[in-house]
Design a protein around this motif. Structure first.
Motif, mmCIF file in Angstrom:
data_model
loop_
_atom_site.group_PDB
_atom_site.id
_atom_site.type_symbol
_atom_site.label_atom_id
_atom_site.label_comp_id
_atom_site.label_asym_id
_atom_site.label_seq_id
_atom_site.Cartn_x
_atom_site.Cartn_y
_atom_site.Cartn_z
ATOM 1 N N UNK A 312 0.835 -1.194 0.000
ATOM 2 C CA UNK A 312 0.000 0.000 0.000
ATOM 3 C C UNK A 312 0.870 1.243 0.000
ATOM 4 N N UNK A 313 0.517 2.188 -0.846
ATOM 5 C CA UNK A 313 1.178 3.491 -0.884
ATOM 6 C C UNK A 313 0.177 4.532 -0.401
ATOM 7 N N UNK A 314 0.525 5.271 0.627
ATOM 8 C CA UNK A 314 -0.355 6.340 1.102
ATOM 9 C C UNK A 314 -0.318 7.522 0.137
ATOM 10 N N UNK A 315 -1.462 8.100 -0.141
ATOM 11 C CA UNK A 315 -1.550 9.335 -0.914
ATOM 12 C C UNK A 315 -1.806 10.478 0.051
ATOM 13 N N UNK A 316 -0.828 11.360 0.198
ATOM 14 C CA UNK A 316 -0.978 12.501 1.095
ATOM 15 C C UNK A 316 -0.760 13.786 0.316
ATOM 16 N N UNK A 317 -1.308 14.855 0.853
ATOM 17 C CA UNK A 317 -1.177 16.143 0.201
ATOM 18 C C UNK A 317 0.279 16.537 0.021
ATOM 19 N N UNK A 318 0.618 16.984 -1.186
ATOM 20 C CA UNK A 318 1.995 17.409 -1.469
ATOM 21 C C UNK A 318 2.312 18.712 -0.743
ATOM 22 N N UNK A 319 3.570 18.861 -0.358
ATOM 23 C CA UNK A 319 4.009 20.099 0.290
ATOM 24 C C UNK A 319 3.828 21.274 -0.669
ATOM 25 N N UNK A 320 3.381 22.397 -0.107
ATOM 26 C CA UNK A 320 3.220 23.601 -0.908
ATOM 27 C C UNK A 320 1.867 23.740 -1.569
ATOM 28 N N UNK A 321 0.960 22.780 -1.302
ATOM 29 C CA UNK A 321 -0.352 22.842 -1.931
ATOM 30 C C UNK A 321 -1.462 22.766 -0.877
ATOM 31 N N UNK A 322 -2.394 23.706 -0.936
ATOM 32 C CA UNK A 322 -3.591 23.690 -0.101
ATOM 33 C C UNK A 322 -4.754 24.174 -0.947
#
Length: 385
Positions: A312-322
């Motif tokens: 499993x690969x977690x998908x998390x918010x990329x740095x610098x993006x909101x």
């Protein structure tokens, strides 16, 4: 009791991604579901029979919600336990029980429980607030570096910090906490134990977890763990001991360290479906979510063995993006055989927020790990312009 296509109502406290994945199983079996969550945008707002907005820590809200259902379970530990006590005393089946949750909800109490039950764990000290911790550091009564953990309400790496100097505690919240000895480990492992209301017990294979060094979040979960058979056997035995000590009903995820001396130390537990078991949706004969449902309804537990190697690969918010979420290059990973994305339904992304996961299945573990790396480097969770 007839659970299927009937008037039976299952209540779930928490409406996040774990609840959403549990919904896939309740809908498969045509079981009515009632969800309580504080957010109107919770992933479970779609798919539940009834979705109710309310405070999980408010006594009256949780109590009144419990009166609407026949069995009550959780997908998050931070709920009002006094309300669950009352509901259980009035005859409602609550799984896991508030007694179990009281031993887990507070990390200091959880660590004390390990000591009382001869469960191996890292050395630690408990503190009522950050000021008392600072005093011990100044008096050189604590060896640095150590791991600081807030006693309650931590999640996904929040509420955990490595303290190397006294200045590292300056911006920490003034709350109850523990200072835990740094463990020189070579692997982080986990075992999920399923225990039914009548006491049937099954374990999932030992998994190996690779963490993001900055966010302290799991990046990869690898099943089966790439460890020696005897280490896997030892980890499984300790997980069963922990499960028996808690006498929980439902799932218990037991996170552990494998030290360089081949010791197994319990880090912490979660009494619910867990990130370390998401691979099971595609890779196992019975997913963790289906077995949680089977356990709390006292149905025969399903086969926990793996059909194929899973990562499993977690998908998390990329740095610098909101902002409004965009899954960049998702089509590219979907073109790879054995790759299945799961999108949690959170509309807003922010750095390191869990937004989904991707499962990779393959008969060859080495190939699965190679594809997992490709997936990780291809898909990005960013925000739209």
């Amino acid at each position: 009791m007839n659970y299927f296509s009937s008037n039976f109502k299952l209540g779930i406290l928490g409406g996040g991604q774990l609840g959403k994945m549990l919904l896939a199983e309740t809908r498969k079996f045509d079981i009515q579901t009632y969800f309580l969550d504080p957010s109107k945008d919770a992933p479970c707002q779609f798919g539940a029979t009834h979705f109710i907005i309310g405070d999980l820590m408010d006594y009256d809200t949780v109590y009144q919600f419990g009166k609407k259902v026949d069995v009550l379970t959780i997908e998050i530990e931070n709920v009002n336990l006094d309300a669950l006590d009352t509901l259980e005393a009035e005859g409602l089946k609550v799984y896991p029980s508030p007694k179990t949750l009281r031993l887990i909800q507070n990390k200091g109490v959880q660590k004390d429980f390990y000591i009382e039950n001869q469960i191996p764990t890292a050395a630690f000290k408990r503190f009522n607030n950050i000021n008392k911790l600072r005093t011990e550091i100044e008096n050189k009564l604590i060896e640095m570096p150590f791991v600081w953990k807030c006693a309650q309400f931590g999640y996904d790496g929040n509420g955990v910090k490595i303290v190397r100097t006294i200045t590292d505690i300056e911006n920490l919240p003034n709350v109850e906490c523990i200072a835990e000895q740094m463990v020189p480990f070579k692997n982080e492992l986990a075992v999920i134990v399923a225990r039914s209301a009548s006491g049937e017990v099954k374990t999932y294979p030992v998994v190996e977890m690779e963490f993001h060094p900055e966010a302290n979040q799991v990046e990869y979960v690898i099943c089966p763990a790439r460890i020696d058979f005897n280490i896997a056997k030892k980890a499984n035995k300790i997980a069963l001991h922990v499960s028996q000590a808690y006498n929980h009903v439902g799932l218990l995820a037991v996170e552990m360290f494998q030290t360089h001396d081949e010791e197994i130390l319990v880090n912490e537990v979660a009494p619910r479906p867990h990130n370390s078991g998401h691979y099971s949706i595609e890779a196992s004969f019975t997913s963790q979510f289906e077995n949680h449902l089977r356990a709390i309804l006292d149905l025969p537990l399903g086969n926990t063995a793996s059909k194929v190697a899973g990562i499993m690969v977690n998908l998390v918010g990329a740095e610098g993006f909101s902002g409004s979420v965009v899954y960049e290059n998702i089509g590219k990973i979907m073109a790879i055989d054995g790759v299945t994305p799961h999108i949690y339904g959170k509309k807003e992304t922010r750095p390191f927020r869990k937004m989904g996961h991707v499962t990779i299945v393959n008969e060859d573990m080495n190939e699965a790990r190679k594809i997992a790396e490709e997936v990780k480097n291809t898909i990005r969770v960013i925000s739209g312009q």
